[in-house]
Design an enzyme around this catalytic site. Structure first.
Site, PDB file in Angstrom:
ATOM      1  N   LYS A  97       0.854  -1.186   0.000  1.00  0.00           N
ATOM      2  CA  LYS A  97       0.000   0.000   0.000  1.00  0.00           C
ATOM      3  C   LYS A  97       0.897   1.246   0.000  1.00  0.00           C
ATOM      4  O   LYS A  97       1.749   1.402   0.883  1.00  0.00           O
ATOM      5  CB  LYS A  97      -0.906  -0.035   1.235  1.00  0.00           C
TER       6      LYS A  97
HETATM    7  O1  G3P Z   1      -8.916   2.400   4.331  1.00  0.00           O
HETATM    8  C1  G3P Z   1      -8.793   3.731   4.713  1.00  0.00           C
HETATM    9  C2  G3P Z   1      -9.446   3.931   5.999  1.00  0.00           C
HETATM   10  O2  G3P Z   1      -8.781   3.202   6.986  1.00  0.00           O
HETATM   11  C3  G3P Z   1      -9.650   5.312   6.461  1.00  0.00           C
HETATM   12  O3  G3P Z   1     -10.796   5.259   7.189  1.00  0.00           O
HETATM   13  O4  G3P Z   1     -12.417   5.963   8.832  1.00  0.00           O
HETATM   14  O5  G3P Z   1      -9.997   6.580   9.106  1.00  0.00           O
HETATM   15  O6  G3P Z   1     -11.379   7.670   7.359  1.00  0.00           O
HETATM   16  P1  G3P Z   1     -11.166   6.441   8.174  1.00  0.00           P
END
Ligand code: G3P
Length: 218
Positions: A87
Site C-alpha cells: 500500500k
Molecule cells: O482504508 C482507509 C481507511 O482506513 C480510512 O478510514 O475511517 O480513518 O477515514 P477512516
C-alpha cells in the site's frame, strides 16, 4: 463487489472471515497503532498473522515517503507472504514506486485518493487497487460517493484494470451505494458489514416461525 475489512484487529478479522464472505483486509499505520502494534518487526509479524487468518489480499502500508525507501519497505512487505499487497500513498515518489512494483508483478494499493486526477494517475501507473477515502470527503462536506461515480466512468472509458477500492467506508449505506455505483471493492468496519445482515422483519419473521413450530410440537 469484493468485501474487505478495514482493521488490524485479529478478532474482528477472524469474525469476518468466519462469515465466509470476506475477500481481503486493509490496514494502515493508524489502525496498527490502534491495536497497540508498534515497531517494524512487530508490525511485520502482525501482517503474517492476518495472512494466516484470511485467504484474500492483505494491504500492508509503507511509511517511507521517498522512492528508495518505499521500494525497500515494499519489497520486504511483499516477501512476507504471497497475499500481501503493498500500500503506497498518492505522492510523486509513490507513483514511481507503484510503476516499479507493477513492472515487477507485485500487487499495489494506491492510498489516500481524494480526486479523479489522482485516480487517473494511479491507473496509469498500473496500481492493482486504488483507494478513494469516501468518508473523509464526506467529513468535509464533499461528495465521497460522487468521486466513486466519476472514477468508475473514467476507468470504464478506457478499460483500466485498476480496481476501485472504496475506503473510509463508515456505514451500511456507503456499502450499498458503492455497490450501486460499481466499485470493485469496498473496505469497511465489521459493524458496517454486519449491519447489512440485519432487518427487523427478518427478526420478527423468524420469531413467528419458531413460535409456530413450537405450537405444532406441543
Ligand atoms: O482504508 C482507509 C481507511 O482506513 C480510512 O478510514 O475511517 O480513518 O477515514 P477512516
Amino acid at each position: 463487489m469484493k468485501f474487505f475489512i478495514d482493521t488490524a484487529n485479529l478478532d474482528q478479522i477472524a469474525e469476518a472471515q468466519a462469515l465466509g464472505i470476506l475477500d481481503g483486509v486493509t490496514t494502515n499505520p493508524s489502525l496498527m497503532a490502534k491495536e497497540g502494534i508498534k515497531g517494524a518487526e512487530n508490525i511485520k509479524n502482525h501482517y503474517k498473522k492476518i495472512c494466516e487468518i484470511v485467504t484474500g489480499d492483505v494491504s500492508a502500508e509503507v511509511i517511507s515517503t521517498d522512492f528508495e525507501g518505499m521500494i525497500r519497505e515494499g519489497e520486504e512487505l511483499a516477501a512476507l507472504h504471497p497475499q500481501i499487497v503493498v500500500k503506497i500513498p498518492m505522492i510523486k515518489d509513490g507513483v514511481k514506486a507503484i510503476k516499479y512494483f507493477t513492472d515487477k508483478g507485485i500487487k499495489t494499493n494506491c492510498t489516500l485518493i481524494f480526486s479523479v486526477g489522482q485516480a487517473l494517475i494511479a491507473a496509469k501507473a498500473g496500481a492493482t487497487y486504488m483507494s478513494p477515502f469516501i468518508g473523509r470527503l464526506d467529513d468535509i462536506s464533499t461528495d465521497g460517493l460522487g468521486l466513486i461515480a466519476d472514477i468508475r466512468e473514467i476507468y470504464d472509458n478506457y478499460d483500466f484494470d485498476t480496481q476501485i477500492l472504496a475506503a473510509s467506508v463508515r456505514h451500511t449505506m456507503h456499502i450499498i451505494e458503492c455497490a450501486k455505483l460499481g466499485a470493485d471493492v469496498m473496505t469497511g468496519p465489521l459493524k458496517a458489514i454486519e449491519g447489512l445482515i440485519k432487518h427487523p422483519l427478518t427478526d420478527i419473521g423468524l420469531a413467528k416461525f419458531l413460535a409456530d413450530y413450537n405450537k405444532g410440537v406441543k
